[in-house]
Write an enzyme that holds these catalytic residues in place. Structure first.
Site, PDB file in Angstrom:
ATOM      1  N   TYR A 158      50.195 -23.251 -76.131  1.00  0.00           N
ATOM      2  CA  TYR A 158      49.304 -24.372 -75.831  1.00  0.00           C
ATOM      3  C   TYR A 158      48.828 -24.259 -74.369  1.00  0.00           C
ATOM      4  O   TYR A 158      47.754 -24.720 -74.015  1.00  0.00           O
ATOM      5  CB  TYR A 158      50.008 -25.699 -76.101  1.00  0.00           C
ATOM      6  CG  TYR A 158      49.075 -26.814 -76.491  1.00  0.00           C
ATOM      7  CD1 TYR A 158      48.494 -26.845 -77.752  1.00  0.00           C
ATOM      8  CD2 TYR A 158      48.749 -27.823 -75.596  1.00  0.00           C
ATOM      9  CE1 TYR A 158      47.625 -27.867 -78.112  1.00  0.00           C
ATOM     10  CE2 TYR A 158      47.887 -28.846 -75.942  1.00  0.00           C
ATOM     11  CZ  TYR A 158      47.331 -28.863 -77.193  1.00  0.00           C
ATOM     12  OH  TYR A 158      46.472 -29.875 -77.544  1.00  0.00           O
ATOM     13  N   LYS A 165      46.193 -31.935 -71.031  1.00  0.00           N
ATOM     14  CA  LYS A 165      46.609 -33.181 -71.698  1.00  0.00           C
ATOM     15  C   LYS A 165      47.458 -34.044 -70.751  1.00  0.00           C
ATOM     16  O   LYS A 165      47.385 -35.265 -70.790  1.00  0.00           O
ATOM     17  CB  LYS A 165      47.362 -32.879 -72.992  1.00  0.00           C
ATOM     18  CG  LYS A 165      46.476 -32.315 -74.111  1.00  0.00           C
ATOM     19  CD  LYS A 165      45.290 -33.212 -74.435  1.00  0.00           C
ATOM     20  CE  LYS A 165      44.561 -32.794 -75.688  1.00  0.00           C
ATOM     21  NZ  LYS A 165      43.286 -33.527 -75.868  1.00  0.00           N
TER      22      LYS A 165
HETATM   23  P1  NAD Z   1      37.464 -31.248 -83.421  1.00  0.00           P
HETATM   24  O1  NAD Z   1      37.145 -29.822 -83.208  1.00  0.00           O
HETATM   25  O2  NAD Z   1      37.056 -31.851 -84.688  1.00  0.00           O
HETATM   26  O3  NAD Z   1      36.940 -32.145 -82.218  1.00  0.00           O
HETATM   27  C1  NAD Z   1      36.856 -31.656 -80.900  1.00  0.00           C
HETATM   28  C2  NAD Z   1      35.515 -32.087 -80.393  1.00  0.00           C
HETATM   29  O4  NAD Z   1      35.365 -31.802 -79.008  1.00  0.00           O
HETATM   30  C3  NAD Z   1      34.364 -31.384 -81.126  1.00  0.00           C
HETATM   31  O5  NAD Z   1      33.507 -32.356 -81.689  1.00  0.00           O
HETATM   32  C4  NAD Z   1      33.651 -30.634 -80.015  1.00  0.00           C
HETATM   33  O6  NAD Z   1      32.251 -30.534 -80.205  1.00  0.00           O
HETATM   34  C5  NAD Z   1      33.983 -31.531 -78.834  1.00  0.00           C
HETATM   35  N1  NAD Z   1      33.714 -30.897 -77.559  1.00  0.00           N
HETATM   36  C6  NAD Z   1      34.248 -29.760 -77.034  1.00  0.00           C
HETATM   37  N2  NAD Z   1      33.675 -29.488 -75.848  1.00  0.00           N
HETATM   38  C7  NAD Z   1      32.763 -30.483 -75.609  1.00  0.00           C
HETATM   39  C8  NAD Z   1      31.843 -30.774 -74.566  1.00  0.00           C
HETATM   40  N3  NAD Z   1      31.725 -29.973 -73.493  1.00  0.00           N
HETATM   41  N4  NAD Z   1      31.070 -31.886 -74.677  1.00  0.00           N
HETATM   42  C9  NAD Z   1      31.164 -32.684 -75.743  1.00  0.00           C
HETATM   43  N5  NAD Z   1      32.010 -32.483 -76.764  1.00  0.00           N
HETATM   44  C10 NAD Z   1      32.796 -31.381 -76.692  1.00  0.00           C
HETATM   45  O7  NAD Z   1      39.064 -31.307 -83.250  1.00  0.00           O
HETATM   46  P2  NAD Z   1      40.064 -32.555 -83.119  1.00  0.00           P
HETATM   47  O8  NAD Z   1      41.389 -31.981 -83.379  1.00  0.00           O
HETATM   48  O9  NAD Z   1      39.558 -33.706 -83.905  1.00  0.00           O
HETATM   49  O10 NAD Z   1      39.982 -32.889 -81.573  1.00  0.00           O
HETATM   50  C11 NAD Z   1      39.736 -34.187 -81.077  1.00  0.00           C
HETATM   51  C12 NAD Z   1      40.759 -34.531 -80.003  1.00  0.00           C
HETATM   52  O11 NAD Z   1      42.040 -34.645 -80.620  1.00  0.00           O
HETATM   53  C13 NAD Z   1      40.893 -33.465 -78.910  1.00  0.00           C
HETATM   54  O12 NAD Z   1      41.070 -34.101 -77.667  1.00  0.00           O
HETATM   55  C14 NAD Z   1      42.167 -32.751 -79.328  1.00  0.00           C
HETATM   56  O13 NAD Z   1      42.800 -32.098 -78.247  1.00  0.00           O
HETATM   57  C15 NAD Z   1      42.972 -33.946 -79.811  1.00  0.00           C
HETATM   58  N6  NAD Z   1      44.163 -33.632 -80.609  1.00  0.00           N
HETATM   59  C16 NAD Z   1      44.088 -32.806 -81.686  1.00  0.00           C
HETATM   60  C17 NAD Z   1      45.229 -32.526 -82.414  1.00  0.00           C
HETATM   61  C18 NAD Z   1      45.171 -31.566 -83.578  1.00  0.00           C
HETATM   62  O14 NAD Z   1      46.212 -31.044 -83.981  1.00  0.00           O
HETATM   63  N7  NAD Z   1      44.024 -31.324 -84.169  1.00  0.00           N
HETATM   64  C19 NAD Z   1      46.450 -33.102 -82.059  1.00  0.00           C
HETATM   65  C20 NAD Z   1      46.496 -33.952 -80.966  1.00  0.00           C
HETATM   66  C21 NAD Z   1      45.344 -34.223 -80.233  1.00  0.00           C
END
Ligand code: NAD
Length: 271
Positions: A158, A165
């Site tokens: 990670y 984070k």
């Molecule tokens: P996702 O890929 O569906 O969403 C991530 C989003 O970030 C995408 O829509 C992407 O276009 C956007 N993004 C990236 N760079 C960008 C920029 N410069 N400007 C605008 N948008 C931008 O994946 P997700 O898992 O739904 O991620 C959403 C959040 O959840 C993130 O912060 C991720 O770290 C967090 N998260 C995810 C998980 C997991 O296991 N999937 C667990 C905990 C937290």
């Protein structure tokens, strides 16, 4: 499960929906079910079609392109929010990104460029989006973002995202203090691993997904719906006493280091 929260007088901006699996969409769906009007931002024209499909036939929705690292895009996005809604009640930040190379090798070898990119996209954009939202947010508004427990513990591969984070969680606390005067709350959801596009860029994701479910007291990973429910709670007036918090929805994985077993079951097995 049916929840009867009425948000028909509320307006939200959700940043970071890529497709129906996105955690931002899981929260947005709950908001829409509660009657909230929701504007969405997406990054880059290639994601436009997906969001158009998701929002088709949903009254009170609109979408706009925004690279959250661009001040120009942010200015245009919040101007659009002002034109559409006048004011905002909620901001959802569901944005994260780190260059894949920074997650493949050793943390020691993280380049300054990759560090800056991960920090900028994944942590600083919460601060800049909150700053742009501030004049539009009604007193009593709520901001929610998404984090992961690699901020607190080392999760293999990670790497720089763990540091990003941690920065996001710290930013949540600082924003909560400055916006608290107006009863605007800022919290972050620490979600267990979910199969999204962002997750695909984590090289060891399959191992992480399996081992989190293995140690979790609930014996499984949480669902996107469970993330959506927590998002709805943190945005709604049900959580008016909570701000500056990192709130876990991870089936309890963060409290355990080895596979959990109820004492009675363990004793039975030992005999
Ligand atoms: P996702 O890929 O569906 O969403 C991530 C989003 O970030 C995408 O829509 C992407 O276009 C956007 N993004 C990236 N760079 C960008 C920029 N410069 N400007 C605008 N948008 C931008 O994946 P997700 O898992 O739904 O991620 C959403 C959040 O959840 C993130 O912060 C991720 O770290 C967090 N998260 C995810 C998980 C997991 O296991 N999937 C667990 C905990 C937290």
């Amino acid at each position: 499960m049916s929840l009867s929260i009425d948000m028909s007088d509320k307006r939200a901006l959700v940043m970071g929906v890529a497709n129906a699996r996105s955690l931002g969409w899981a929260i947005a769906e709950r908001l829409l079910e509660a009657g909230c009007q929701v504007g969405f931002s997406y990054q880059g024209e290639r994601l436009k079609g997906e969001l158009e499909k998701l929002t088709a036939g949903r009254p009170g929705t609109w979408i706009q392109q925004c690279d959250a690292t661009s001040e120009e895009d942010l200015t245009a996005l919040f101007q659009r929010a002002k034109d559409e809604f006048g004011e905002l009640d909620f901001l959802v930040h569901a944005i994260g990104f780190a260059p894949r190379a920074a997650m493949e090798g050793r943390f020691l070898d993280t380049t300054a460029e990759d560090w800056n990119t991960a920090m900028n996209v994944s942590a600083y954009t919460l601060v800049s989006a909150a700053r742009h939202a501030e004049p539009l947010l009604r007193d009593g508004g709520s901001i929610v973002s998404l984090t992961f427990q690699a901020s607190q513990r080392v999760v293999p591969k990670y790497n720089v995202m763990g540091a990003a984070k941690a920065a996001l969680e710290a930013a949540t606390r600082y924003l909560a203090v400055e916006l608290g005067e107006r009863q605007i709350r800022v919290n972050t959801i620490s979600a267990g691993p979910m199969r999204t596009i962002a997750a695909r860029s984590i090289p060891a994701f399959a191992t992480l997904y399996g081992s989190a479910a293995e140690v979790a007291p609930l014996g499984r990973n949480p669902t996107p719906e469970e993330v959506g429910n927590l998002g709805l709670f943190l945005l709604s007036d049900l959580s008016t006493g909570m701000t500056g918090q990192t709130v876990y929805v991870d089936s309890g994985a963060s409290i355990a280091t080895i596979k959990a077993q109820a004492p009675a079951a363990a004793e039975g097995k030992d005999r």
